[in-house]
Design a protein around this motif. Structure first.
Motif, PDB file in Angstrom:
ATOM      1  N   LYS A  10       0.860  -1.184   0.000  1.00  0.00           N
ATOM      2  CA  LYS A  10       0.000   0.000   0.000  1.00  0.00           C
ATOM      3  C   LYS A  10       0.892   1.228   0.000  1.00  0.00           C
ATOM      4  O   LYS A  10       1.865   1.284   0.751  1.00  0.00           O
ATOM      5  CB  LYS A  10      -0.894   0.037   1.240  1.00  0.00           C
ATOM      6  CG  LYS A  10      -1.925  -1.050   1.286  1.00  0.00           C
ATOM      7  CD  LYS A  10      -3.143  -0.605   0.554  1.00  0.00           C
ATOM      8  CE  LYS A  10      -4.257  -1.605   0.797  1.00  0.00           C
ATOM      9  NZ  LYS A  10      -5.420  -1.302   0.039  1.00  0.00           N
ATOM     10  N   TYR A  11       0.593   2.189  -0.869  1.00  0.00           N
ATOM     11  CA  TYR A  11       1.358   3.426  -0.890  1.00  0.00           C
ATOM     12  C   TYR A  11       0.432   4.588  -1.185  1.00  0.00           C
ATOM     13  O   TYR A  11      -0.667   4.419  -1.713  1.00  0.00           O
ATOM     14  CB  TYR A  11       2.512   3.360  -1.900  1.00  0.00           C
ATOM     15  CG  TYR A  11       2.082   3.364  -3.343  1.00  0.00           C
ATOM     16  CD1 TYR A  11       2.102   4.533  -4.084  1.00  0.00           C
ATOM     17  CD2 TYR A  11       1.673   2.202  -3.970  1.00  0.00           C
ATOM     18  CE1 TYR A  11       1.713   4.542  -5.410  1.00  0.00           C
ATOM     19  CE2 TYR A  11       1.282   2.202  -5.291  1.00  0.00           C
ATOM     20  CZ  TYR A  11       1.307   3.366  -6.011  1.00  0.00           C
ATOM     21  OH  TYR A  11       0.926   3.378  -7.319  1.00  0.00           O
ATOM     22  N   ARG A  12       0.884   5.765  -0.816  1.00  0.00           N
ATOM     23  CA  ARG A  12       0.080   6.968  -1.009  1.00  0.00           C
ATOM     24  C   ARG A  12       0.908   7.994  -1.757  1.00  0.00           C
ATOM     25  O   ARG A  12       2.080   8.194  -1.473  1.00  0.00           O
ATOM     26  CB  ARG A  12      -0.354   7.530   0.339  1.00  0.00           C
ATOM     27  CG  ARG A  12      -1.166   8.804   0.218  1.00  0.00           C
ATOM     28  CD  ARG A  12      -1.762   9.192   1.532  1.00  0.00           C
ATOM     29  NE  ARG A  12      -0.748   9.781   2.396  1.00  0.00           N
ATOM     30  CZ  ARG A  12      -1.030  10.591   3.404  1.00  0.00           C
ATOM     31  NH1 ARG A  12      -2.284  10.898   3.683  1.00  0.00           N
ATOM     32  NH2 ARG A  12      -0.078  11.074   4.150  1.00  0.00           N
ATOM     33  N   ILE A  13       0.265   8.645  -2.718  1.00  0.00           N
ATOM     34  CA  ILE A  13       0.870   9.752  -3.442  1.00  0.00           C
ATOM     35  C   ILE A  13       0.268  11.040  -2.882  1.00  0.00           C
ATOM     36  O   ILE A  13      -0.946  11.160  -2.753  1.00  0.00           O
ATOM     37  CB  ILE A  13       0.563   9.669  -4.954  1.00  0.00           C
ATOM     38  CG1 ILE A  13       1.184   8.405  -5.551  1.00  0.00           C
ATOM     39  CG2 ILE A  13       1.025  10.905  -5.688  1.00  0.00           C
ATOM     40  CD1 ILE A  13       2.672   8.423  -5.651  1.00  0.00           C
ATOM     41  N   VAL A  14       1.123  12.006  -2.526  1.00  0.00           N
ATOM     42  CA  VAL A  14       0.692  13.308  -2.030  1.00  0.00           C
ATOM     43  C   VAL A  14       1.232  14.351  -3.014  1.00  0.00           C
ATOM     44  O   VAL A  14       2.442  14.439  -3.220  1.00  0.00           O
ATOM     45  CB  VAL A  14       1.226  13.579  -0.612  1.00  0.00           C
ATOM     46  CG1 VAL A  14       0.747  14.938  -0.120  1.00  0.00           C
ATOM     47  CG2 VAL A  14       0.811  12.469   0.351  1.00  0.00           C
ATOM     48  N   TRP A  45      -4.508   6.737  -1.738  1.00  0.00           N
ATOM     49  CA  TRP A  45      -3.820   5.473  -1.482  1.00  0.00           C
ATOM     50  C   TRP A  45      -3.999   4.533  -2.663  1.00  0.00           C
ATOM     51  O   TRP A  45      -5.064   4.509  -3.285  1.00  0.00           O
ATOM     52  CB  TRP A  45      -4.368   4.814  -0.219  1.00  0.00           C
ATOM     53  CG  TRP A  45      -3.877   5.450   1.034  1.00  0.00           C
ATOM     54  CD1 TRP A  45      -4.514   6.429   1.752  1.00  0.00           C
ATOM     55  CD2 TRP A  45      -2.657   5.190   1.710  1.00  0.00           C
ATOM     56  NE1 TRP A  45      -3.754   6.784   2.831  1.00  0.00           N
ATOM     57  CE2 TRP A  45      -2.608   6.042   2.834  1.00  0.00           C
ATOM     58  CE3 TRP A  45      -1.588   4.322   1.478  1.00  0.00           C
ATOM     59  CZ2 TRP A  45      -1.536   6.030   3.725  1.00  0.00           C
ATOM     60  CZ3 TRP A  45      -0.523   4.323   2.363  1.00  0.00           C
ATOM     61  CH2 TRP A  45      -0.510   5.169   3.470  1.00  0.00           C
ATOM     62  N   PHE A  46      -2.963   3.739  -2.953  1.00  0.00           N
ATOM     63  CA  PHE A  46      -2.989   2.750  -4.024  1.00  0.00           C
ATOM     64  C   PHE A  46      -2.404   1.453  -3.507  1.00  0.00           C
ATOM     65  O   PHE A  46      -1.741   1.422  -2.474  1.00  0.00           O
ATOM     66  CB  PHE A  46      -2.138   3.214  -5.223  1.00  0.00           C
ATOM     67  CG  PHE A  46      -2.643   4.455  -5.887  1.00  0.00           C
ATOM     68  CD1 PHE A  46      -3.587   4.384  -6.888  1.00  0.00           C
ATOM     69  CD2 PHE A  46      -2.155   5.699  -5.513  1.00  0.00           C
ATOM     70  CE1 PHE A  46      -4.040   5.528  -7.515  1.00  0.00           C
ATOM     71  CE2 PHE A  46      -2.601   6.845  -6.130  1.00  0.00           C
ATOM     72  CZ  PHE A  46      -3.559   6.760  -7.135  1.00  0.00           C
ATOM     73  N   SER A  47      -2.606   0.385  -4.265  1.00  0.00           N
ATOM     74  CA  SER A  47      -2.007  -0.907  -3.973  1.00  0.00           C
ATOM     75  C   SER A  47      -1.143  -1.291  -5.167  1.00  0.00           C
ATOM     76  O   SER A  47      -1.481  -1.012  -6.308  1.00  0.00           O
ATOM     77  CB  SER A  47      -3.109  -1.947  -3.760  1.00  0.00           C
ATOM     78  OG  SER A  47      -2.543  -3.181  -3.386  1.00  0.00           O
ATOM     79  N   LEU A  48      -0.009  -1.936  -4.885  1.00  0.00           N
ATOM     80  CA  LEU A  48       0.964  -2.242  -5.929  1.00  0.00           C
ATOM     81  C   LEU A  48       1.556  -3.614  -5.673  1.00  0.00           C
ATOM     82  O   LEU A  48       1.791  -3.979  -4.513  1.00  0.00           O
ATOM     83  CB  LEU A  48       2.062  -1.173  -5.889  1.00  0.00           C
ATOM     84  CG  LEU A  48       3.169  -1.209  -6.902  1.00  0.00           C
ATOM     85  CD1 LEU A  48       2.639  -0.782  -8.270  1.00  0.00           C
ATOM     86  CD2 LEU A  48       4.273  -0.242  -6.485  1.00  0.00           C
ATOM     87  N   GLN A  49       1.790  -4.389  -6.724  1.00  0.00           N
ATOM     88  CA  GLN A  49       2.479  -5.661  -6.599  1.00  0.00           C
ATOM     89  C   GLN A  49       3.885  -5.412  -6.067  1.00  0.00           C
ATOM     90  O   GLN A  49       4.559  -4.475  -6.498  1.00  0.00           O
ATOM     91  CB  GLN A  49       2.618  -6.345  -7.953  1.00  0.00           C
ATOM     92  CG  GLN A  49       1.444  -7.147  -8.451  1.00  0.00           C
ATOM     93  CD  GLN A  49       1.119  -8.327  -7.583  1.00  0.00           C
ATOM     94  OE1 GLN A  49       0.070  -8.327  -6.985  1.00  0.00           O
ATOM     95  NE2 GLN A  49       1.945  -9.327  -7.499  1.00  0.00           N
ATOM     96  N   ALA A  50       4.346  -6.219  -5.163  1.00  0.00           N
ATOM     97  CA  ALA A  50       5.711  -6.100  -4.660  1.00  0.00           C
ATOM     98  C   ALA A  50       6.686  -6.217  -5.823  1.00  0.00           C
ATOM     99  O   ALA A  50       6.534  -7.063  -6.688  1.00  0.00           O
ATOM    100  CB  ALA A  50       5.976  -7.181  -3.620  1.00  0.00           C
TER     101      ALA A  50
END
Length: 84
Positions: A10-14, A45-50
């Protein structure tokens, strides 16, 4: 910890714009096929494959034609933060 077991991150772009010139600009960014305003600030927030790469952020900035001389010699900074 076994990092191989991590499947999604999970990651977030600001996104935002700062500085004296920022109030006179029409600034927007496109990320993951969605448009975001830089003037009011945006976050999601987004989800991304490792192991996958985070997509590029395309930025568009316009100074309106009717802007006067009050914007001469002013600067603005585009801020892109990635938080995981």
């Amino acid at each position: 910890m076994n990092w191989n077991c991590i499947k999604n991150i999970k990651y977030r772009i600001v996104l935002s714009i700062e500085g004296e010139l920022a109030s006179g600009l029409d600034a927007k960014a496109e990320f993951n096929n969605e448009e975001y305003s830089l003037n009011s600030g945006s976050t999601k927030w987004f989800s991304l494959q490792a192991g996958a790469d985070i997509p590029d952020v395309a930025v568009e900035i316009k100074l309106p034609v009717e802007a006067g001389n009050e914007y001469q010699n002013k600067t603005a900074n585009i801020v892109v933060k990635v938080e995981a």
